[in-house]
Design an enzyme around this catalytic site. Structure first.
Site, PDB file in Angstrom:
ATOM      1  N   HIS A 244       0.794  -1.191   0.049  1.00 19.55           N
ATOM      2  CA  HIS A 244      -0.077   0.067   0.147  1.00 19.55           C
ATOM      3  C   HIS A 244       0.795   1.311  -0.196  1.00 19.55           C
ATOM      4  O   HIS A 244       0.408   2.307   0.147  1.00 19.55           O
ATOM      5  CB  HIS A 244      -0.883   0.097   1.295  1.00 19.55           C
ATOM      6  CG  HIS A 244      -2.208  -0.793   0.978  1.00 19.55           C
ATOM      7  ND1 HIS A 244      -2.999  -1.352   1.916  1.00 19.55           N
ATOM      8  CD2 HIS A 244      -2.506  -1.605   0.108  1.00 19.55           C
ATOM      9  CE1 HIS A 244      -3.628  -2.168   1.664  1.00 19.55           C
ATOM     10  NE2 HIS A 244      -3.628  -2.498   0.362  1.00 19.55           N
TER      11      HIS A 244
ATOM     12  N   ALA B 259      -0.573  -8.742  19.117  1.00 15.60           N
ATOM     13  CA  ALA B 259       0.534  -9.537  18.306  1.00 15.60           C
ATOM     14  C   ALA B 259       1.881  -9.400  19.001  1.00 15.60           C
ATOM     15  O   ALA B 259       2.615 -10.387  18.548  1.00 15.60           O
ATOM     16  CB  ALA B 259       0.520  -8.395  17.217  1.00 15.60           C
TER      17      ALA B 259
ATOM     18  N   GLY C 201      -2.914  -9.079  12.911  1.00 17.81           N
ATOM     19  CA  GLY C 201      -3.177  -7.611  13.148  1.00 17.81           C
ATOM     20  C   GLY C 201      -3.709  -6.772  11.661  1.00 17.81           C
ATOM     21  O   GLY C 201      -3.867  -5.664  11.595  1.00 17.81           O
TER      22      GLY C 201
HETATM   23  N1  APR Z   1      -2.639  -7.262  17.955  1.00 13.98           N
HETATM   24  C1  APR Z   1      -3.497  -7.980  17.198  1.00 13.98           C
HETATM   25  N2  APR Z   1      -4.248  -7.433  16.469  1.00 13.98           N
HETATM   26  C2  APR Z   1      -4.593  -6.311  16.735  1.00 13.98           C
HETATM   27  C3  APR Z   1      -4.118  -5.481  17.615  1.00 13.98           C
HETATM   28  C4  APR Z   1      -2.947  -5.906  18.386  1.00 13.98           C
HETATM   29  N3  APR Z   1      -2.456  -5.262  19.281  1.00 13.98           N
HETATM   30  N4  APR Z   1      -4.561  -4.161  17.774  1.00 13.98           N
HETATM   31  C5  APR Z   1      -5.470  -4.291  16.678  1.00 13.98           C
HETATM   32  N5  APR Z   1      -5.571  -5.429  16.167  1.00 13.98           N
HETATM   33  C6  APR Z   1      -6.514  -5.649  14.842  1.00 13.98           C
HETATM   34  C7  APR Z   1      -7.659  -5.180  15.107  1.00 13.98           C
HETATM   35  O1  APR Z   1      -8.507  -6.357  15.788  1.00 13.98           O
HETATM   36  C8  APR Z   1      -8.228  -5.459  13.564  1.00 13.98           C
HETATM   37  O2  APR Z   1      -8.773  -6.783  13.104  1.00 13.98           O
HETATM   38  O3  APR Z   1      -5.865  -5.158  13.812  1.00 13.98           O
HETATM   39  C9  APR Z   1      -7.093  -5.162  12.976  1.00 13.98           C
HETATM   40  C10 APR Z   1      -6.541  -3.632  12.280  1.00 13.98           C
HETATM   41  O4  APR Z   1      -7.639  -3.586  11.371  1.00 13.98           O
HETATM   42  P1  APR Z   1      -7.673  -2.320  10.279  1.00 13.98           P
HETATM   43  O5  APR Z   1      -7.779  -1.162  11.294  1.00 13.98           O
HETATM   44  O6  APR Z   1      -8.786  -2.321   9.346  1.00 13.98           O
HETATM   45  O7  APR Z   1      -6.345  -2.191   9.479  1.00 13.98           O
HETATM   46  P2  APR Z   1      -5.938  -3.026   8.313  1.00 13.98           P
HETATM   47  O8  APR Z   1      -6.351  -4.335   8.212  1.00 13.98           O
HETATM   48  O9  APR Z   1      -4.485  -2.779   8.127  1.00 13.98           O
HETATM   49  O10 APR Z   1      -6.504  -2.037   7.160  1.00 13.98           O
HETATM   50  C11 APR Z   1      -6.329  -2.480   6.006  1.00 13.98           C
HETATM   51  O11 APR Z   1      -7.198  -0.514   5.098  1.00 13.98           O
HETATM   52  O12 APR Z   1      -7.828   2.029   5.248  1.00 13.98           O
HETATM   53  C12 APR Z   1      -7.043   0.875   4.496  1.00 13.98           C
HETATM   54  O13 APR Z   1      -5.068   1.110   3.272  1.00 13.98           O
HETATM   55  C13 APR Z   1      -5.525   1.003   4.690  1.00 13.98           C
HETATM   56  O14 APR Z   1      -3.872  -0.523   4.847  1.00 13.98           O
HETATM   57  C14 APR Z   1      -5.164  -0.383   5.227  1.00 13.98           C
HETATM   58  C15 APR Z   1      -6.226  -1.542   5.110  1.00 13.98           C
END
Ligand code: APR
Length: 239
Positions: free
Chosen positions: A114, A225, A181
């Site tokens: 990304h 994580a 995550g």
């Molecule tokens: N340990 C493990 N998991 C965690 C922790 C932690 N400490 N903190 C949060 N999470 C998990 C949450 O439960 C959630 O499922 O991480 C996930 C974060 O999800 P999002 O906020 O949706 O992030 P992501 O999946 O990386 O988003 C994907 O969306 O907006 C776009 O381009 C942006 O790359 C991003 C993409």
């Protein structure tokens, strides 16, 4: 070679998302207090939003880049880097994260699908280049000298992620797929687990909670994580 739940493991693909950097103090997107709670992604993270209100988009990404100086990698980044260094087979790390915490945590290879906060992109010459500071609507491209065409090197909604061919190739031959995550709502990354399983891989999800795609994995390990990733790396290196 190593084994996990009786499965022989020689080639690993790891997909990381914002949850990996949460314990470093970077907000995720969709958790409570996440970046998309106060902003509509369609106002920030699309080419149309950038055309409509470039100032808002520049400010958002300049602030996020500047925030990197205030945070440090956490044990999840460090465990992943250790796996890359010490695992006797292949470990391919693909991240949706645009921060630089994997690199600062010691990762030797990181595929930023990304884009990256520490990079800028010139819409005139299409070159990507290291970010040396903030950019705005007047910034001049250090490569082609065109002014007013610089943008954050971030893949926005509606754009094609980087390195898709290379990612597809590694998924097609991996025997362990680990997603850490990530909420599993943004494609194509959310579909990687299907591709890996079709190739015969064993799939493990590490998340603090149940995600949109948990049911597609062979196993889910719930927790932070920093804890689950460290434990899984110990297990993989123990053999
Ligand atoms: N340990 C493990 N998991 C965690 C922790 C932690 N400490 N903190 C949060 N999470 C998990 C949450 O439960 C959630 O499922 O991480 C996930 C974060 O999800 P999002 O906020 O949706 O992030 P992501 O999946 O990386 O988003 C994907 O969306 O907006 C776009 O381009 C942006 O790359 C991003 C993409």
């Amino acid at each position: 070679m190593s084994t996990l739940n009786g499965k022989q493991v020689g080639r690993i693909v790891i997909l990381t998302g914002a949850g990996v950097s949460a314990e470093s103090g970077l907000a995720t997107f969709r958790d409570s207090g996440g970046l998309w709670e106060n902003h509509d992604p369609m106002d920030i993270a699309t080419p149309e939003a950038f055309a409509r209100d470039p100032g808002l988009v520049y400010r958002f990404y300049n602030a996020r880049r500047n925030q990197l100086a205030e945070v440090s990698p956490n044990p999840a980044h460090e465990a992943l880097a250790r796996l890359q260094r010490e695992f006797p087979g292949e470990v391919f790390l693909v991240t949706q994260n645009v921060d630089d915490l994997h690199e600062r945590g010691g990762s030797v290879q990181v595929c930023h699908m990304h884009g990256e906060l520490r990079s800028h992109l010139c819409n005139a010459c299409e070159e990507r280049m290291p970010a040396t500071g903030d950019i705005d609507g007047e910034s001049r491209c250090p490569r082609c000298a065109t002014a007013g065409r610089m943008r954050p090197d971030i893949v926005w909604f509606g754009e094609i992620p980087y390195h898709m061919d290379r990612i597809a190739m590694t998924l097609a031959r991996c025997d362990l797929f680990i997603a850490v995550g990530t909420s599993g709502v943004v494609y194509p990354a959310a579909g990687f687990v299907r591709e890996a399983r079709m190739a015969g891989a064993y799939a493990v999800e590490l998340n603090r909670e149940i995600s949109e795609v948990t049911g597609l994995f062979d196993e889910q390990r719930q927790g932070d994580a920093s804890v689950t990733m460290t434990a899984l790396v110990e297990e993989l290196l123990a053999d």
